[in-house]
Every structure is written in structure tokens, then in C-alpha cells.
Design a protein around this motif. Structure first.
Motif, PDB file in Angstrom:
ATOM      1  N   UNK A   1     -12.895  -0.891  18.982  1.00  0.00           N
ATOM      2  CA  UNK A   1     -13.278   0.933  19.817  1.00  0.00           C
ATOM      3  C   UNK A   1     -14.687   1.144  19.843  1.00  0.00           C
ATOM      4  N   UNK A   2     -14.960   2.599  20.361  1.00  0.00           N
ATOM      5  CA  UNK A   2     -16.897   3.107  20.999  1.00  0.00           C
ATOM      6  C   UNK A   2     -16.902   3.400  19.514  1.00  0.00           C
ATOM      7  N   UNK A   3     -18.018   3.838  19.619  1.00  0.00           N
ATOM      8  CA  UNK A   3     -19.117   4.353  18.090  1.00  0.00           C
ATOM      9  C   UNK A   3     -17.698   6.053  18.057  1.00  0.00           C
ATOM     10  N   UNK A   4     -17.854   6.794  17.080  1.00  0.00           N
ATOM     11  CA  UNK A   4     -17.124   7.706  16.594  1.00  0.00           C
ATOM     12  C   UNK A   4     -15.417   7.568  16.250  1.00  0.00           C
ATOM     13  N   UNK A   5     -14.606   6.410  16.318  1.00  0.00           N
ATOM     14  CA  UNK A   5     -13.330   6.373  16.472  1.00  0.00           C
ATOM     15  C   UNK A   5     -13.512   6.331  15.398  1.00  0.00           C
ATOM     16  N   UNK A   6     -11.754   5.540  15.532  1.00  0.00           N
ATOM     17  CA  UNK A   6     -10.807   5.422  14.134  1.00  0.00           C
ATOM     18  C   UNK A   6     -10.328   4.222  14.078  1.00  0.00           C
ATOM     19  N   UNK A   7      -9.871   3.632  12.666  1.00  0.00           N
ATOM     20  CA  UNK A   7      -8.758   2.858  12.876  1.00  0.00           C
ATOM     21  C   UNK A   7      -8.720   2.434  11.272  1.00  0.00           C
ATOM     22  N   UNK A   8      -7.149   2.154  11.219  1.00  0.00           N
ATOM     23  CA  UNK A   8      -6.322   1.805  10.395  1.00  0.00           C
ATOM     24  C   UNK A   8      -6.127   0.203  10.173  1.00  0.00           C
ATOM     25  N   UNK A   9      -6.869  -0.331   9.099  1.00  0.00           N
ATOM     26  CA  UNK A   9      -6.077  -2.204   8.774  1.00  0.00           C
ATOM     27  C   UNK A   9      -5.413  -1.843   7.695  1.00  0.00           C
ATOM     28  N   UNK A  10      -4.667  -3.059   7.904  1.00  0.00           N
ATOM     29  CA  UNK A  10      -3.703  -3.383   7.262  1.00  0.00           C
ATOM     30  C   UNK A  10      -3.790  -4.767   6.601  1.00  0.00           C
ATOM     31  N   UNK A  11      -3.240  -5.535   4.720  1.00  0.00           N
ATOM     32  CA  UNK A  11      -3.087  -6.304   4.434  1.00  0.00           C
ATOM     33  C   UNK A  11      -1.676  -6.677   3.992  1.00  0.00           C
ATOM     34  N   UNK A  12      -0.563  -6.585   3.995  1.00  0.00           N
ATOM     35  CA  UNK A  12       0.499  -7.727   3.408  1.00  0.00           C
ATOM     36  C   UNK A  12       0.503  -7.848   2.714  1.00  0.00           C
ATOM     37  N   UNK A  13       1.297  -8.199   1.427  1.00  0.00           N
ATOM     38  CA  UNK A  13       0.500  -8.647  -0.003  1.00  0.00           C
ATOM     39  C   UNK A  13       1.739  -9.286  -0.592  1.00  0.00           C
ATOM     40  N   UNK A  14       1.444 -10.574  -0.747  1.00  0.00           N
ATOM     41  CA  UNK A  14       3.076 -11.298  -1.016  1.00  0.00           C
ATOM     42  C   UNK A  14       3.094 -12.717  -2.001  1.00  0.00           C
ATOM     43  N   UNK A  15       3.752 -12.642  -2.554  1.00  0.00           N
ATOM     44  CA  UNK A  15       4.035 -13.969  -3.364  1.00  0.00           C
ATOM     45  C   UNK A  15       3.712 -13.625  -4.957  1.00  0.00           C
ATOM     46  N   UNK A  16       3.855 -12.476  -5.347  1.00  0.00           N
ATOM     47  CA  UNK A  16       4.160 -11.981  -6.457  1.00  0.00           C
ATOM     48  C   UNK A  16       3.819 -10.872  -7.114  1.00  0.00           C
ATOM     49  N   UNK A  17       4.057 -10.334  -7.973  1.00  0.00           N
ATOM     50  CA  UNK A  17       3.994  -9.038  -8.461  1.00  0.00           C
ATOM     51  C   UNK A  17       2.513  -8.517  -8.790  1.00  0.00           C
ATOM     52  N   UNK A  18       2.119  -7.724  -8.502  1.00  0.00           N
ATOM     53  CA  UNK A  18       0.907  -6.979  -8.278  1.00  0.00           C
ATOM     54  C   UNK A  18      -0.351  -6.165  -9.610  1.00  0.00           C
ATOM     55  N   UNK A  19       0.816  -5.744 -10.524  1.00  0.00           N
ATOM     56  CA  UNK A  19       0.873  -5.221 -11.775  1.00  0.00           C
ATOM     57  C   UNK A  19      -0.532  -6.508 -12.379  1.00  0.00           C
ATOM     58  N   UNK A  20      -1.755  -5.350 -12.604  1.00  0.00           N
ATOM     59  CA  UNK A  20      -3.257  -6.412 -13.720  1.00  0.00           C
ATOM     60  C   UNK A  20      -3.922  -6.669 -12.124  1.00  0.00           C
ATOM     61  N   UNK A  21      -3.874  -6.393 -11.005  1.00  0.00           N
ATOM     62  CA  UNK A  21      -4.273  -7.471  -9.809  1.00  0.00           C
ATOM     63  C   UNK A  21      -5.680  -5.929  -9.314  1.00  0.00           C
TER      64      UNK A  21
END
Length: 125
Positions: A11-31
């Protein structure tokens, strides 16, 4: 716990970007689930983290005014919205997960047990 990061790009300077992170494997309570980044020749740097239960967030000092971390509970996915990007934001961005009471250490890379593969963000004109 498995993490899959996506959304990087050029991207060019000044632009925006949205990253994603899919989490799997177990419940995330406590993480905590967060983002780190690593530029060439530099140490891995804390960007932001989120406590899955309750959603409390913490940001690195240089990111708090431009970056926003959020989560989608139903999709077990976290996001990093990055605005007003600068050349110095260029790095590989990693998502990571940590289990346990890490409120006083949650900005440290060594407390995160699980890591995604990283996604490249390049900010250049």
C-alpha cells in the motif's frame, strides 16, 4: 491452537489496511490474542493485544493512535485495522495467542505460546 493471518499487501503511505487472524483449535477463554511485527534486521515488536474474555486491549506506543485491534467472537477471528500507514510500518505481521494470567507481561513475545505464519505489509510509494 492454530492461527492463520491474512490481509497483508503493498500500500502507499497514508493508506489503510485490515489484517485478519483466524484462530482455531480450542476455546479462547483465558487467552490473549495479539499482533506483533518484525521488520528486516530488527527484533519482533509488540503491536497490540486483546484479552478474549471481555475484550480489553493494549497497544504499542507508536500504534495506539493509528491501529485498532478487534475480535469477532462468532468467527474466533481477530483483526488489526491500520490507518495512516507509514513506511516504517513495513514488516511481517504475526498474530499470536497466549494462555494464562499475563496482564503484566502481555507485550512480551516470549509469553505467547502459539504463532501464526505471518503476513507481509509493505508501505511504499
Amino acid at each position: 491452537v492454530q492461527l492463520q493471518a491474512s490481509g497483508g499487501g503493498l500500500v502507499q503511505p497514508g493508506a489503510s489496511l485490515k489484517l485478519s487472524c483466524a484462530v482455531s483449535g480450542r476455546t479462547l477463554h483465558g487467552y490473549h490474542v495479539g499482533w506483533f511485527r518484525q521488520a528486516p534486521g530488527k527484533a519482533r515488536e509488540f503491536v497490540a493485544t486483546l484479552k478474549w474474555s471481555g475484550g480489553a486491549t493494549v497497544y504499542g506506543d507508536s500504534m495506539k493512535d493509528r491501529f485498532t485491534i478487534s475480535r469477532d467472537i462468532a468467527k474466533t477471528t481477530i483483526y488489526l485495522q491500520m490507518n495512516s500507514l507509514k513506511a516504517e510500518d513495513t514488516a511481517v505481521y504475526y498474530c499470536a495467542a497466549a494462555y494464562g494470567a499475563i496482564s503484566t507481561t502481555r507485550t512480551r513475545t516470549d509469553v505467547y505460546q502459539y504463532w501464526g505464519q505471518g503476513t507481509q505489509v509493505t508501505v511504499s510509494s
